[in-house]
Design a protein around this motif. Structure first.
Motif, PDB file in Angstrom:
ATOM      1  N   PRO A 276       0.805  -1.131  -0.075  1.00 49.43           N
ATOM      2  CA  PRO A 276       0.040   0.011   0.122  1.00 49.43           C
ATOM      3  C   PRO A 276       0.890   1.276   0.044  1.00 49.43           C
ATOM      4  CG  PRO A 276       0.220  -0.876   2.391  1.00 49.43           C
ATOM      5  CD  PRO A 276       0.870  -1.949   1.294  1.00 49.43           C
ATOM      6  N   GLY A 277       2.317   1.127   0.351  1.00 52.04           N
ATOM      7  CA  GLY A 277       2.987   2.195   0.454  1.00 52.04           C
ATOM      8  C   GLY A 277       4.415   1.886   0.979  1.00 52.04           C
ATOM      9  N   THR A 278       4.459   2.155   2.426  1.00 55.11           N
ATOM     10  CA  THR A 278       5.468   1.795   3.061  1.00 55.11           C
ATOM     11  C   THR A 278       5.189   0.467   3.772  1.00 55.11           C
ATOM     12  OG1 THR A 278       6.319   4.093   3.431  1.00 55.11           O
ATOM     13  CG2 THR A 278       7.039   2.387   5.038  1.00 55.11           C
ATOM     14  N   VAL A 279       6.270  -0.438   3.742  1.00 53.13           N
ATOM     15  CA  VAL A 279       6.078  -1.704   4.421  1.00 53.13           C
ATOM     16  C   VAL A 279       7.570  -1.874   5.111  1.00 53.13           C
ATOM     17  CG1 VAL A 279       5.923  -4.298   4.102  1.00 53.13           C
ATOM     18  CG2 VAL A 279       4.667  -3.017   2.627  1.00 53.13           C
TER      19      VAL A 279
ATOM     20  N   ALA B 110       4.509  -7.620   9.130  1.00 54.26           N
ATOM     21  CA  ALA B 110       5.094  -6.527   8.821  1.00 54.26           C
ATOM     22  C   ALA B 110       4.222  -5.125   9.046  1.00 54.26           C
ATOM     23  CB  ALA B 110       5.478  -6.285   7.246  1.00 54.26           C
ATOM     24  N   VAL B 111       4.771  -4.043   9.511  1.00 54.64           N
ATOM     25  CA  VAL B 111       3.890  -3.169   9.640  1.00 54.64           C
ATOM     26  C   VAL B 111       3.873  -2.250   8.229  1.00 54.64           C
ATOM     27  CG1 VAL B 111       3.894  -0.808  10.689  1.00 54.64           C
ATOM     28  CG2 VAL B 111       4.797  -2.666  12.107  1.00 54.64           C
ATOM     29  N   TYR B 112       2.562  -1.941   7.974  1.00 55.73           N
ATOM     30  CA  TYR B 112       2.668  -0.998   6.729  1.00 55.73           C
ATOM     31  C   TYR B 112       1.668   0.250   6.806  1.00 55.73           C
ATOM     32  CZ  TYR B 112      -1.321  -4.442   6.143  1.00 55.73           C
ATOM     33  OH  TYR B 112      -2.379  -5.276   6.138  1.00 55.73           O
ATOM     34  N   ALA B 113       1.926   0.968   5.872  1.00 52.39           N
ATOM     35  CA  ALA B 113       0.890   2.229   6.071  1.00 52.39           C
ATOM     36  C   ALA B 113       1.045   2.806   4.602  1.00 52.39           C
ATOM     37  CB  ALA B 113       1.480   3.254   6.822  1.00 52.39           C
ATOM     38  N   ARG B 114       0.095   3.724   4.214  1.00 48.28           N
ATOM     39  CA  ARG B 114      -0.016   4.376   2.905  1.00 48.28           C
ATOM     40  C   ARG B 114       1.194   5.425   2.706  1.00 48.28           C
ATOM     41  NH1 ARG B 114      -5.166   7.416   1.702  1.00 48.28           N
ATOM     42  NH2 ARG B 114      -5.247   7.934   4.045  1.00 48.28           N
ATOM     43  N   VAL B 115       1.410   6.044   3.933  1.00 46.48           N
ATOM     44  CA  VAL B 115       2.608   7.141   4.017  1.00 46.48           C
ATOM     45  C   VAL B 115       3.839   6.638   4.914  1.00 46.48           C
ATOM     46  CG1 VAL B 115       1.051   8.945   3.157  1.00 46.48           C
ATOM     47  CG2 VAL B 115       1.515   8.385   5.570  1.00 46.48           C
ATOM     48  N   PRO B 116       4.891   6.889   4.769  1.00 49.87           N
ATOM     49  CA  PRO B 116       6.002   6.473   5.467  1.00 49.87           C
ATOM     50  C   PRO B 116       5.839   6.955   7.163  1.00 49.87           C
ATOM     51  CG  PRO B 116       6.888   7.535   3.594  1.00 49.87           C
ATOM     52  CD  PRO B 116       5.442   7.667   3.652  1.00 49.87           C
ATOM     53  N   PRO B 117       5.831   6.176   8.085  1.00 49.34           N
ATOM     54  CA  PRO B 117       5.815   6.686   9.199  1.00 49.34           C
ATOM     55  C   PRO B 117       6.579   7.743   9.812  1.00 49.34           C
ATOM     56  CG  PRO B 117       5.557   4.267   9.000  1.00 49.34           C
ATOM     57  CD  PRO B 117       6.166   4.659   7.920  1.00 49.34           C
ATOM     58  N   THR B 118       6.278   8.767  10.316  1.00 49.36           N
ATOM     59  CA  THR B 118       7.052   9.651  11.102  1.00 49.36           C
ATOM     60  C   THR B 118       6.463   9.841  12.528  1.00 49.36           C
ATOM     61  OG1 THR B 118       5.577  11.345  10.312  1.00 49.36           O
ATOM     62  CG2 THR B 118       7.437  10.674   9.063  1.00 49.36           C
ATOM     63  N   GLY B 119       7.480  10.619  13.354  1.00 51.30           N
ATOM     64  CA  GLY B 119       7.027  10.871  14.730  1.00 51.30           C
ATOM     65  C   GLY B 119       6.649   9.806  15.306  1.00 51.30           C
ATOM     66  N   ALA B 120       5.486  10.182  15.881  1.00 49.73           N
ATOM     67  CA  ALA B 120       4.860   8.830  16.795  1.00 49.73           C
ATOM     68  C   ALA B 120       4.518   7.712  16.079  1.00 49.73           C
ATOM     69  CB  ALA B 120       3.550   9.738  17.785  1.00 49.73           C
ATOM     70  N   ALA B 121       4.176   7.633  15.010  1.00 51.39           N
ATOM     71  CA  ALA B 121       4.332   6.565  14.345  1.00 51.39           C
ATOM     72  C   ALA B 121       5.361   5.821  14.024  1.00 51.39           C
ATOM     73  CB  ALA B 121       3.423   6.539  12.998  1.00 51.39           C
TER      74      ALA B 121
END
Length: 319
Positions: free
Chosen positions: A161-164, A276-287
């Motif tokens: 989906p984006g970042t994995v 894995a951890v995945y998200a639509r955008v690269p995790p930043t900060g708290a994520a």
């Protein structure tokens, strides 16, 4: 576009989504803390902007028009994305009221995340965690695409989906009670279980278009004889520990669900799948901090690190 009736705004989409979810202008106005005439005015302005009616007003509530059905998923994504952006900003600053939404499978919520959440609360007490649990990897991936959660933790998605970010490998084991004839063993082959009843779960992974146990046992030359179907994996584990039948479950969930009150057997060959951890955008900060904490906790729990699949790769849905 210029002009009140022609400008598409996030507020209008939020109003529209709320009306749909509440199925009523009256209830939507109450939920949004606006007057009903103001709400109706904004919906009419939105409909003028998109060029047609989105809602059909009925004597009792509303329903979507064909145009409304096409517009709804995009409006929902826009509203969720805006909320996600606000959460990310507040959580990064550690602000009171900051939130981090984490989506995962039920088995990982029971077997892995309690330790992670406890450590998070100790380190960042002002950032609220909201956990979204799903039964299948397909539902989990869909939640990320919809913007329901900031991060997802589960089997590596087939369609990235984006970042994995790889976390490690999950091992599936077999559960039997202490008085089982195999209790003195540490490993077992599937053909040895051909005559045994099985406790199975609706959350069972799927491989090559078939439920995993059907696929695995079929390769071993038999069909599993199902004694009980459960909704949750943790229930299946407890049933197996009580002697109802053999159960296949993630090793971490077995520890979390019943502790030492059962015998764990490793199938030969081993069953493993990558997480894995995945998200639509690269995790930043708290994520990003949460991802680091999850990976560190996984390693401390003694789980195997990320490495190539061994012997059997599991899928979690028909591909």
């Amino acid at each position: 576009m210029d002009g009140e009736g022609r400008e598409l705004s996030l507020r209008q989409m939020e109003y529209f989504v709320t009306v749909v979810h509440e199925a009523s202008f009256t209830r939507a106005a109450e939920a949004l803390h606006v007057t009903q005439p103001a709400l109706s005015h904004q919906i009419k302005a939105l409909e003028k902007s998109v060029g047609g009616a989105l809602l059909e007003r009925m004597a009792r509530g509303v329903r979507l028009t064909a145009m409304g059905r096409a517009f709804l998923p995009h409006a929902e994504l826009a509203v969720r994305s805006a909320a996600q952006a606000r959460r990310a900003a507040r959580a990064t600053a550690g602000a009171e009221g900051g939130e981090l939404h984490v989506a995962t499978l039920h088995s990982l919520a029971v077997g892995v995340l309690p330790d992670v959440f406890a450590r998070w609360r100790a380190a960042r007490p002002r950032v609220l965690l909201r956990l979204h649990e799903y039964a299948t990897a397909e539902a989990l991936e869909e939640a990320v695409q919809r913007g329901t959660a900031d991060l997802a933790f589960g089997p590596e998605p087939a369609d990235r989906p984006g970042t994995v970010v790889p976390v490690g490998e999950e091992e599936l084991v077999l559960v039997v009670p202490f008085d089982d004839r195999l209790a003195g063993r540490t490993t077992v082959t599937l053909p040895e279980l051909a005559d045994r009843p099985w406790v199975r779960c609706a959350m069972e992974p799927v491989v090559h278009g078939a439920r995993f146990l059907d696929w695995a046992c079929g390769r071993a030359g038999f069909g599993p004889r199902t004694a009980v179907w459960t909704e949750h994996t943790s229930t299946a584990v407890r049933m197996a520990a009580a002697g109802v039948g053999v159960c296949a479950a993630p090793a971490h969930l077995v520890r979390g669900a019943v502790g030492e009150d059962c015998v764990i057997l490793t199938p030969d060959p081993a069953w493993k799948r990558a997480l894995a951890v995945y998200a639509r955008v690269p995790p930043t900060g708290a994520a990003e901090a949460f991802v680091d904490l999850l990976r560190a906790t996984w390693a401390e729990l003694g789980a195997p690190p990320q490495r190539p699949y061994e012997r059997c790769r599991l899928s979690t849905g028909p591909r």
